[in-house]
Design a protein around this motif. Sequence first.
Motif, PDB file in Angstrom:
ATOM      1  N   UNK A   1       0.829  -1.196   0.000  1.00  0.00           N
ATOM      2  CA  UNK A   1       0.000   0.000   0.000  1.00  0.00           C
ATOM      3  C   UNK A   1       0.867   1.251   0.000  1.00  0.00           C
ATOM      4  N   UNK A   2       1.874   1.267   0.866  1.00  0.00           N
ATOM      5  CA  UNK A   2       2.800   2.398   0.919  1.00  0.00           C
ATOM      6  C   UNK A   2       3.637   2.522  -0.337  1.00  0.00           C
ATOM      7  N   UNK A   3       4.042   1.394  -0.911  1.00  0.00           N
ATOM      8  CA  UNK A   3       4.850   1.398  -2.132  1.00  0.00           C
ATOM      9  C   UNK A   3       4.090   2.041  -3.289  1.00  0.00           C
ATOM     10  N   UNK A   4       2.829   1.651  -3.463  1.00  0.00           N
ATOM     11  CA  UNK A   4       2.016   2.214  -4.543  1.00  0.00           C
ATOM     12  C   UNK A   4       1.803   3.710  -4.329  1.00  0.00           C
ATOM     13  N   UNK A   5       1.494   4.087  -3.085  1.00  0.00           N
ATOM     14  CA  UNK A   5       1.253   5.499  -2.784  1.00  0.00           C
ATOM     15  C   UNK A   5       2.480   6.350  -3.101  1.00  0.00           C
ATOM     16  N   UNK A   6       3.649   5.927  -2.622  1.00  0.00           N
ATOM     17  CA  UNK A   6       4.857   6.725  -2.833  1.00  0.00           C
ATOM     18  C   UNK A   6       5.275   6.738  -4.298  1.00  0.00           C
ATOM     19  N   UNK A   7       4.992   5.666  -5.023  1.00  0.00           N
ATOM     20  CA  UNK A   7       5.315   5.641  -6.452  1.00  0.00           C
ATOM     21  C   UNK A   7       4.537   6.728  -7.179  1.00  0.00           C
ATOM     22  N   UNK A   8       3.276   6.882  -6.807  1.00  0.00           N
ATOM     23  CA  UNK A   8       2.479   7.965  -7.397  1.00  0.00           C
ATOM     24  C   UNK A   8       3.022   9.331  -6.987  1.00  0.00           C
TER      25      UNK A   8
ATOM     26  N   UNK B   1       4.072   0.131   6.200  1.00  0.00           N
ATOM     27  CA  UNK B   1       3.591   1.120   5.236  1.00  0.00           C
ATOM     28  C   UNK B   1       4.650   2.205   5.025  1.00  0.00           C
ATOM     29  N   UNK B   2       5.213   2.706   6.133  1.00  0.00           N
ATOM     30  CA  UNK B   2       6.254   3.736   6.025  1.00  0.00           C
ATOM     31  C   UNK B   2       7.444   3.216   5.242  1.00  0.00           C
ATOM     32  N   UNK B   3       7.830   1.953   5.500  1.00  0.00           N
ATOM     33  CA  UNK B   3       8.929   1.356   4.746  1.00  0.00           C
ATOM     34  C   UNK B   3       8.609   1.284   3.265  1.00  0.00           C
ATOM     35  N   UNK B   4       7.352   0.967   2.939  1.00  0.00           N
ATOM     36  CA  UNK B   4       6.949   0.943   1.538  1.00  0.00           C
ATOM     37  C   UNK B   4       7.061   2.306   0.886  1.00  0.00           C
ATOM     38  N   UNK B   5       6.726   3.363   1.640  1.00  0.00           N
ATOM     39  CA  UNK B   5       6.832   4.712   1.079  1.00  0.00           C
ATOM     40  C   UNK B   5       8.296   5.083   0.820  1.00  0.00           C
ATOM     41  N   UNK B   6       9.188   4.653   1.721  1.00  0.00           N
ATOM     42  CA  UNK B   6      10.615   4.943   1.516  1.00  0.00           C
ATOM     43  C   UNK B   6      11.117   4.241   0.259  1.00  0.00           C
ATOM     44  N   UNK B   7      10.788   2.946   0.132  1.00  0.00           N
ATOM     45  CA  UNK B   7      11.221   2.188  -1.047  1.00  0.00           C
ATOM     46  C   UNK B   7      10.608   2.776  -2.311  1.00  0.00           C
ATOM     47  N   UNK B   8       9.317   3.121  -2.245  1.00  0.00           N
ATOM     48  CA  UNK B   8       8.657   3.693  -3.413  1.00  0.00           C
ATOM     49  C   UNK B   8       9.262   5.015  -3.832  1.00  0.00           C
ATOM     50  N   UNK B   9       9.611   5.854  -2.845  1.00  0.00           N
ATOM     51  CA  UNK B   9      10.207   7.151  -3.163  1.00  0.00           C
ATOM     52  C   UNK B   9      11.591   6.984  -3.780  1.00  0.00           C
ATOM     53  N   UNK B  10      12.395   6.114  -3.191  1.00  0.00           N
ATOM     54  CA  UNK B  10      13.744   5.897  -3.722  1.00  0.00           C
ATOM     55  C   UNK B  10      13.713   5.261  -5.107  1.00  0.00           C
ATOM     56  N   UNK B  11      12.831   4.276  -5.285  1.00  0.00           N
ATOM     57  CA  UNK B  11      12.707   3.636  -6.594  1.00  0.00           C
ATOM     58  C   UNK B  11      12.196   4.636  -7.627  1.00  0.00           C
ATOM     59  N   UNK B  12      11.239   5.473  -7.224  1.00  0.00           N
ATOM     60  CA  UNK B  12      10.730   6.480  -8.141  1.00  0.00           C
ATOM     61  C   UNK B  12      11.814   7.451  -8.567  1.00  0.00           C
ATOM     62  N   UNK B  13      12.629   7.894  -7.604  1.00  0.00           N
ATOM     63  CA  UNK B  13      13.717   8.816  -7.935  1.00  0.00           C
ATOM     64  C   UNK B  13      14.699   8.173  -8.914  1.00  0.00           C
ATOM     65  N   UNK B  14      14.996   6.886  -8.692  1.00  0.00           N
ATOM     66  CA  UNK B  14      15.925   6.180  -9.584  1.00  0.00           C
ATOM     67  C   UNK B  14      15.354   6.064 -10.993  1.00  0.00           C
ATOM     68  N   UNK B  15      14.093   5.673 -11.099  1.00  0.00           N
ATOM     69  CA  UNK B  15      13.490   5.493 -12.417  1.00  0.00           C
ATOM     70  C   UNK B  15      13.331   6.820 -13.150  1.00  0.00           C
TER      71      UNK B  15
ATOM     72  N   UNK C   1       6.471   2.948 -15.246  1.00  0.00           N
ATOM     73  CA  UNK C   1       6.769   2.877 -13.815  1.00  0.00           C
ATOM     74  C   UNK C   1       5.517   2.528 -13.021  1.00  0.00           C
ATOM     75  N   UNK C   2       4.458   3.312 -13.169  1.00  0.00           N
ATOM     76  CA  UNK C   2       3.262   3.141 -12.353  1.00  0.00           C
ATOM     77  C   UNK C   2       2.531   1.850 -12.689  1.00  0.00           C
ATOM     78  N   UNK C   3       2.434   1.522 -13.970  1.00  0.00           N
ATOM     79  CA  UNK C   3       1.758   0.277 -14.360  1.00  0.00           C
ATOM     80  C   UNK C   3       2.504  -0.925 -13.783  1.00  0.00           C
ATOM     81  N   UNK C   4       3.818  -0.905 -13.865  1.00  0.00           N
ATOM     82  CA  UNK C   4       4.602  -2.024 -13.323  1.00  0.00           C
ATOM     83  C   UNK C   4       4.413  -2.193 -11.830  1.00  0.00           C
ATOM     84  N   UNK C   5       4.435  -1.084 -11.094  1.00  0.00           N
ATOM     85  CA  UNK C   5       4.297  -1.145  -9.638  1.00  0.00           C
ATOM     86  C   UNK C   5       2.925  -1.672  -9.234  1.00  0.00           C
ATOM     87  N   UNK C   6       1.860  -1.131  -9.809  1.00  0.00           N
ATOM     88  CA  UNK C   6       0.518  -1.536  -9.370  1.00  0.00           C
ATOM     89  C   UNK C   6       0.211  -2.968  -9.762  1.00  0.00           C
ATOM     90  N   UNK C   7       0.718  -3.428 -10.902  1.00  0.00           N
ATOM     91  CA  UNK C   7       0.475  -4.822 -11.288  1.00  0.00           C
ATOM     92  C   UNK C   7       1.187  -5.792 -10.347  1.00  0.00           C
TER      93      UNK C   7
END
Length: 392
Positions: A18-25, A140-154, A164-170
């Motif tokens: 849940x946190x990963x998807x949120x932070x990716x967006x 959830x917080x850990x997911x947001x950290x991973x999502x933010x870092x992965x988003x910055x990298x991509x 990016x977003x399609x891959x994460x949500x799937x």
Amino acid sequence: MPTLTAARNAVGLSFFLNGLVFASWVSRIPEVRSSFDLSNGRLGLVLLAIALGSVLALPTSGALINRWGTVRIVRFGSAAATIGMLTAALGLGQLLPVTVVGLFVYGLGIGVWDVAMNVEGAEVERSLRRTIMPRFHAGFSGGTVVGALLGALLIELSVPSSVHLVGIVLVAVLLVWRTSPSFLPVAESHAEHTTSAARAWLEPRTLLIGVMVLALAMTEGTANDWLAVALVDGHDVSHAVGVAGFAVFVLAMTAGRFVGTGLIDRFGRVLVLWGTMVLAGAGVLLIVFADQPVLVVLGIVLWGIGASLGFPVGMSAAADDPVRAASRVSVVSTIGYAAFLAGPPFLGFVGDQVGTLKALLVVAVLLMPAALVVPSAREQRSTTPAARQETA
């Protein structure tokens, strides 16, 4: 019967995803503004679609869980969030109405998903007979950290937002569907689960817990929306330093959620919540009034720790009685999410009047009346006997 260990792991993964998807967006929000050439005000209206979707979905989530159980509802929520995010991603840079509709559907899905995983988390916590909900929220917080870092990298690698977003949500929805059958059967395990969900809106204790969660959600949400901007505007640091300050806040909040579980078991919810509220208030004051960078960083850490336990403890308190857990968590979540709906525009208005940095003082002011209703979250024994033999 699913094992308790498998259920715990499945719930933890659900929070993380849940946190990963949120932070990716969130990592793609600047791209949304630039691709549609939006002002800050119009961007805020676009983002409001997510909050509106969630707030509309939350009041009915308890009734849905009572009828269908947490497995079906968390699957439905994750699927709706996936469809919404796919739609929003496909509209980026081309069709703004499509993106807005997609974000609204995403908000509906994420709201239902949120309530279902919190109800299931409370069931696991009750079966373990020890506090664990804050650690789920740390996931959830850990997911947001991973999502933010992965988003910055991509973004740095110029990966398109749609990919990016399609891959994460799937990936997220596939993992949720794969692991959710390990959930404990919450609604089915309690004979009185057909009790009217609407009645929970008339219960004084449930409403007081909701008020407490509203204030503490504002404490957390204000940092999410405004801390980096306030550091840039008020302390004249670079954008990168402002983002780094927010990262410190998230890490401190995650640590607080891990450590807080043992403190709650030892000292009880009320004392620990009062202590964290003092820390949050002191942290905000340091950030606003301190001139030394070391003190400002200390303030960020204190604020992060202080904001760590309000929402998860509120969910646990609402679910103390398993018979009405889904209905009460739905009510408390709805009230709490109002902070995420009203908080950003309210803080923005205050910031226009007194400056972004001093607008953070709203958090310290809200914590004072919120402290008066904290006793409503005091531990209560279930009104039903222990219903399940633990398996592991």
